[in-house]
Motif scaffolding. Structure first.
Motif, PDB file in Angstrom:
ATOM      1  N   HIS A 123      24.845 -21.027 -46.102  1.00  0.00           N
ATOM      2  CA  HIS A 123      23.694 -21.867 -46.398  1.00  0.00           C
ATOM      3  C   HIS A 123      23.359 -21.761 -47.884  1.00  0.00           C
ATOM      4  O   HIS A 123      23.211 -20.659 -48.423  1.00  0.00           O
ATOM      5  N   GLU A 130      18.591 -23.744 -38.263  1.00  0.00           N
ATOM      6  CA  GLU A 130      18.226 -24.865 -39.133  1.00  0.00           C
ATOM      7  C   GLU A 130      16.720 -24.928 -39.351  1.00  0.00           C
ATOM      8  O   GLU A 130      16.248 -25.254 -40.449  1.00  0.00           O
ATOM      9  N   ARG A 131      15.953 -24.603 -38.322  1.00  0.00           N
ATOM     10  CA  ARG A 131      14.493 -24.655 -38.441  1.00  0.00           C
ATOM     11  C   ARG A 131      13.976 -23.620 -39.436  1.00  0.00           C
ATOM     12  O   ARG A 131      12.998 -23.875 -40.163  1.00  0.00           O
ATOM     13  N   ASP A 145      14.646 -25.078 -42.855  1.00  0.00           N
ATOM     14  CA  ASP A 145      13.674 -26.133 -43.162  1.00  0.00           C
ATOM     15  C   ASP A 145      12.321 -25.532 -43.541  1.00  0.00           C
ATOM     16  O   ASP A 145      11.627 -26.049 -44.436  1.00  0.00           O
ATOM     17  N   HIS A 146      11.950 -24.450 -42.876  1.00  0.00           N
ATOM     18  CA  HIS A 146      10.677 -23.786 -43.192  1.00  0.00           C
ATOM     19  C   HIS A 146      10.713 -23.205 -44.607  1.00  0.00           C
ATOM     20  O   HIS A 146       9.716 -23.304 -45.351  1.00  0.00           O
ATOM     21  N   ILE A 159      12.495 -24.302 -47.108  1.00  0.00           N
ATOM     22  CA  ILE A 159      12.463 -25.410 -48.059  1.00  0.00           C
ATOM     23  C   ILE A 159      11.041 -25.958 -48.200  1.00  0.00           C
ATOM     24  O   ILE A 159      10.598 -26.301 -49.305  1.00  0.00           O
ATOM     25  N   LYS A 160      10.293 -26.043 -47.094  1.00  0.00           N
ATOM     26  CA  LYS A 160       8.914 -26.518 -47.164  1.00  0.00           C
ATOM     27  C   LYS A 160       8.066 -25.608 -48.043  1.00  0.00           C
ATOM     28  O   LYS A 160       7.237 -26.072 -48.836  1.00  0.00           O
ATOM     29  N   PHE A 164      16.030 -28.388 -51.608  1.00  0.00           N
ATOM     30  CA  PHE A 164      16.684 -28.785 -50.365  1.00  0.00           C
ATOM     31  C   PHE A 164      17.800 -27.785 -50.076  1.00  0.00           C
ATOM     32  O   PHE A 164      18.157 -26.973 -50.933  1.00  0.00           O
ATOM     33  N   TRP A 165      18.336 -27.830 -48.871  1.00  0.00           N
ATOM     34  CA  TRP A 165      19.427 -26.917 -48.517  1.00  0.00           C
ATOM     35  C   TRP A 165      20.594 -27.715 -47.957  1.00  0.00           C
ATOM     36  O   TRP A 165      20.432 -28.835 -47.479  1.00  0.00           O
ATOM     37  N   SER A 166      21.777 -27.127 -48.038  1.00  0.00           N
ATOM     38  CA  SER A 166      22.972 -27.785 -47.518  1.00  0.00           C
ATOM     39  C   SER A 166      23.875 -26.727 -46.890  1.00  0.00           C
ATOM     40  O   SER A 166      23.973 -25.603 -47.387  1.00  0.00           O
TER      41      SER A 166
END
Length: 238
Positions: free
Chosen positions: A156, A211-212, A215-216, A218-219, A231-233
């Motif tokens: 990640h 993934e969640r 996303d947390h 990144i927020k 953002f992440w990839s």
């Protein structure tokens, strides 16, 4: 003069046949590459193929089979430097590996042609061409399959865009956030992004991240006023 005493019309005809075969077979490989507008196209593949044939043919005539084997070994290693020249790093990925491998195949075909193994050179051409054409639909089909981040082992990568003068603050905030989330860093790359901004690429050590959770993270990063975008990839491990 050695040039006159070494002249042999039959040997010259034999060399002509080998070089002509290398030229034609290299053109077949090169046309496919040129049609797809690759870095190494028609002329490059022909030159590699004919060049390899010239070296091996010369070695065959001066040193026999033993000399040809030694020269072929040098061709194999030497063409690697040429292939490295067409490999480029772009947008976090690597391009040109297939082109470099094709050049390696062209050198092998030329080596066969120079050693008077014309049938083997034709067979090798068919396989190289098949790899670049027949396998393409299969590769495209596989590439269209979405990556399942839950089932696949991924690396990640967090991408952060920020102003250059906020570099130290953003890096410190990122390290604090990752430490509190218990996600150690494996690698950290910083590069320019435009005239007055930088891009930070933070590769995480852990591979089994939900993934969640990403996303947390990144927020939280996007709430930072010093960060313009985060953002992440996912990146598959090879």
């Amino acid at each position: 003069m050695h040039a006159i005493t070494n002249f042999d019309s039959l040997e010259l005809l034999n060399s002509f046949v080998g070089l002509l075969a290398a030229f034609i077979l290299g053109s077949i490989i090169g046309l496919e590459r040129q049609f797809r507008q690759r870095t190494a196209g028609l002329r490059t593949n022909v030159l590699v193929c004919v060049g390899a044939a010239i070296f091996v043919d010369m070695a065959m005539r001066t040193g026999g089979a033993d000399g040809a084997i030694r020269v072929a070994a040098y061709v194999v290693s030497g063409v690697g430097f040429l292939g490295a020249g067409v490999i480029m790093r772009e947008d976090g990925g690597v391009r040109g590996i297939n082109t470099a491998a094709t050049l390696w195949g062209s050198a092998a075909i030329g080596t066969c042609a120079g050693a008077d193994l014309i049938a083997e050179a034709i067979l090798a051409t068919a396989f190289v061409l098949a790899a670049n054409t027949l396998l393409r639909p299969l590769v495209n089909a596989i590439n269209r399959i979405p990556i399942d981040a839950q089932a696949s082992e991924l690396t990640h990568v967090i991408h952060i865009i920020a102003a250059s003068n906020h570099r130290q603050i953003v890096m410190a905030d990122l390290e604090r956030l990752l430490k509190s989330s218990n996600y150690p860093l494996a690698e950290l790359d910083i590069g320019p992004f435009g005239d007055d901004e930088i891009e930070i690429e933070a590769t995480l050590m852990a591979t089994s991240i939900d993934e969640r959770d990403m996303d947390h993270l990144i927020k939280q990063l996007n709430r930072n006023a010093k960060i313009r975008q985060a953002f992440w990839s996912p990146r598959t491990n090879e």
